[in-house]
Design a protein around this motif. Structure first.
Motif, mmCIF file in Angstrom:
data_model
loop_
_atom_site.group_PDB
_atom_site.id
_atom_site.type_symbol
_atom_site.label_atom_id
_atom_site.label_comp_id
_atom_site.label_asym_id
_atom_site.label_seq_id
_atom_site.Cartn_x
_atom_site.Cartn_y
_atom_site.Cartn_z
ATOM 1 N N UNK A 9 12.991 1.769 -6.841
ATOM 2 C CA UNK A 9 13.158 2.053 -8.278
ATOM 3 C C UNK A 9 13.386 0.710 -9.149
ATOM 4 N N UNK A 10 14.082 -0.376 -8.607
ATOM 5 C CA UNK A 10 14.294 -1.418 -9.417
ATOM 6 C C UNK A 10 13.324 -2.734 -9.004
ATOM 7 N N UNK A 11 12.257 -2.140 -8.328
ATOM 8 C CA UNK A 11 11.287 -3.239 -7.912
ATOM 9 C C UNK A 11 10.541 -3.840 -9.131
ATOM 10 N N UNK A 12 10.669 -5.144 -9.054
ATOM 11 C CA UNK A 12 10.059 -5.929 -10.353
ATOM 12 C C UNK A 12 8.630 -6.190 -9.866
ATOM 13 N N UNK A 13 7.724 -6.540 -10.828
ATOM 14 C CA UNK A 13 6.348 -6.893 -10.527
ATOM 15 C C UNK A 13 6.200 -8.147 -9.557
ATOM 16 N N UNK A 14 5.408 -8.029 -8.838
ATOM 17 C CA UNK A 14 5.332 -9.334 -7.805
ATOM 18 C C UNK A 14 6.217 -9.350 -6.613
ATOM 19 N N UNK A 15 7.290 -8.249 -6.498
ATOM 20 C CA UNK A 15 8.297 -8.534 -5.622
ATOM 21 C C UNK A 15 7.794 -7.554 -4.310
ATOM 22 N N UNK A 16 7.982 -8.171 -3.143
ATOM 23 C CA UNK A 16 7.849 -7.762 -1.911
ATOM 24 C C UNK A 16 8.645 -6.887 -1.429
ATOM 25 N N UNK A 17 8.949 -5.484 -1.191
ATOM 26 C CA UNK A 17 9.829 -4.829 -0.372
ATOM 27 C C UNK A 17 9.944 -5.157 1.053
ATOM 28 N N UNK A 42 11.240 -13.119 -5.063
ATOM 29 C CA UNK A 42 9.913 -12.920 -4.055
ATOM 30 C C UNK A 42 10.008 -11.602 -3.371
ATOM 31 N N UNK A 43 11.479 -11.493 -2.742
ATOM 32 C CA UNK A 43 11.599 -10.095 -1.956
ATOM 33 C C UNK A 43 12.590 -9.045 -2.462
ATOM 34 N N UNK A 44 12.465 -7.973 -2.308
ATOM 35 C CA UNK A 44 13.434 -6.837 -2.584
ATOM 36 C C UNK A 44 14.055 -6.286 -1.305
ATOM 37 N N UNK A 45 15.257 -6.554 -0.775
ATOM 38 C CA UNK A 45 15.686 -5.805 0.449
ATOM 39 C C UNK A 45 15.947 -4.510 0.270
ATOM 40 N N UNK A 46 15.513 -3.766 1.059
ATOM 41 C CA UNK A 46 15.785 -2.068 0.985
ATOM 42 C C UNK A 46 16.357 -1.594 2.258
ATOM 43 N N UNK A 47 17.560 -1.080 2.402
ATOM 44 C CA UNK A 47 18.087 -0.765 3.596
ATOM 45 C C UNK A 47 17.642 0.823 4.024
ATOM 46 N N UNK A 48 17.292 0.822 5.215
ATOM 47 C CA UNK A 48 16.817 2.174 5.867
ATOM 48 C C UNK A 48 17.299 2.565 7.180
ATOM 49 N N UNK A 49 18.617 3.144 6.855
ATOM 50 C CA UNK A 49 19.402 3.386 7.888
ATOM 51 C C UNK A 49 18.502 4.240 9.285
ATOM 52 N N UNK A 50 18.598 3.618 10.502
ATOM 53 C CA UNK A 50 18.015 4.003 11.568
ATOM 54 C C UNK A 50 19.047 4.943 12.449
ATOM 55 N N UNK A 51 20.063 4.528 12.558
ATOM 56 C CA UNK A 51 21.017 4.992 13.497
ATOM 57 C C UNK A 51 21.934 5.693 12.799
ATOM 58 N N UNK A 52 22.883 6.743 13.349
ATOM 59 C CA UNK A 52 24.052 7.240 12.975
ATOM 60 C C UNK A 52 25.180 7.234 13.865
ATOM 61 N N UNK A 53 26.174 6.857 13.507
ATOM 62 C CA UNK A 53 27.352 6.826 14.426
ATOM 63 C C UNK A 53 28.336 7.531 14.375
#
Length: 332
Positions: A9-17, A42-53
């Motif tokens: 949603x907040x990705x800026x032009x030219x940013x790499x996810x 330059x980069x846009x960090x996006x967390x995608x949870x893989x594990x549930x605990x």
């Protein structure tokens, strides 16, 4: 997409996810700080949870009871002798605690939250070390508000931490490490899936008997792949196409979720279940999608299980290690 931070949603032009296939650490996450602050826009960090605990409530109840009975301290300052007699053993049971994952910290935090905050200074010896495997774990442990020293912030991995513990114990008072002439074990809070490098190193037969550190492992959480991970990740990849992203990185932290990741990308051959370079080219389209692994274990798992070689593998399992590997690849 529960648990996915912000999405695109907040990705800026030219940013790499940069899709970080992990749960975001609290109170802060060093990977987010690195990719947001150290590299500008330059980069846009996006967390995608893989594990549930899932926490093991029985183990946590026992830890709370142990703390209240002064297992982490010398005994009740009011009447230690009476306490020892009532519990049928010396009060103090541990010479330190080892944390090697954020989940273990989170589990122990639920124990600390249920203790009387006015009594923490008597329940935990101020000289008893809390050993941690890196800066993220250190921040989590420090946020618990215990009076104990936090040691190992710069270690980076289990093997390095084990060696650090052996050296550090030589500097710690015998009042912390021993009771009535016997060596107190270190409490190691773990998940049901863990490596044994720390217990093996601390209790190695190659060490002089006086330097060996007994370890008591307590499983405080169980881990499984999150049921919604593949769907969440697939939705993000669709968002990237809609947002006309041209480059994106995926950072993989563990073997769990690797198959779901490759499946969401559409890179697996339907018959063999192995990586197919042709499908990668077709499915990626105009987007350059690169994969980085946090270390050699995950890299080897991808190669052996799916015939897929990641684009980069971090030399050090840290934000800096991942970032340096990514930027070196891009410059090349």
């Amino acid at each position: 997409m529960d648990g996915v931070t912000d999405g695109l949603a907040n990705l800026k032009i030219g940013q790499k996810p940069v899709y970080l296939l992990k749960t975001k650490s609290s109170p802060s996450d060093s990977y987010e700080e690195y990719f947001e602050n150290d590299n500008g826009l330059q980069y846009k960090p996006i967390f995608v949870p893989v594990l549930e605990h899932q926490f093991r409530d029985d183990a946590l109840r026992n830890l709370k009871r142990s703390a209240e009975r002064f297992a982490f301290a010398g005994g009740s300052p009011e009447n230690p002798a009476k306490l020892r007699k009532a519990t049928n053993n010396p009060a103090k049971r541990f010479g330190g605690i080892i944390f090697t994952s954020q989940r273990a910290v989170d589990a122990f935090a639920t124990v600390v939250m249920k203790l009387d905050p006015s009594k923490l200074d008597t329940m935990f010896d101020k000289d008893m070390p809390l050993y941690v495997v890196g800066p993220a774990t250190a921040r989590g442990v420090k946020s618990l508000g215990l009076p104990c020293p936090v040691v190992g912030e710069e270690s980076g991995n289990g093997e390095a931490l084990a060696k650090l513990i052996l050296e550090h114990r030589k500097t710690v008072s015998a009042e912390v490490t021993h009771l009535d002439g016997r060596t107190l074990p270190l409490l190691f809070l773990v998940g049901e899936q863990r490596r044994d490098i720390i217990p093996k190193t601390l209790q190695s037969d190659d060490l002089p008997e006086t330097e060996r550190a007994p370890v008591m492992e307590v499983v405080v959480y169980e881990t499984g792949e999150m049921a919604t991970f593949e769907e969440d990740f697939t939705n993000l990849l669709h968002e990237a196409k809609t947002a006309q992203v041209t480059e994106q990185w995926i950072v993989v932290f563990s073997p769990q979720g690797c198959e779901a990741m490759l499946s969401a990308l559409g890179w697996l051959d339907e018959r063999s279940g192995k990586y197919n370079a042709g499908r990668r080219e077709v499915m990626s389209g105009p987007i350059k999608t690169r994969v980085a692994t946090i270390g050699p274990t995950t890299k080897e798992f991808l190669e052996q299980s799916f015939g897929f070689e990641p684009d980069v593998c971090a030399e050090k399992p840290s934000p800096e290690g991942v970032g340096e590997a990514v930027m070196a690849f891009e410059k090349a």
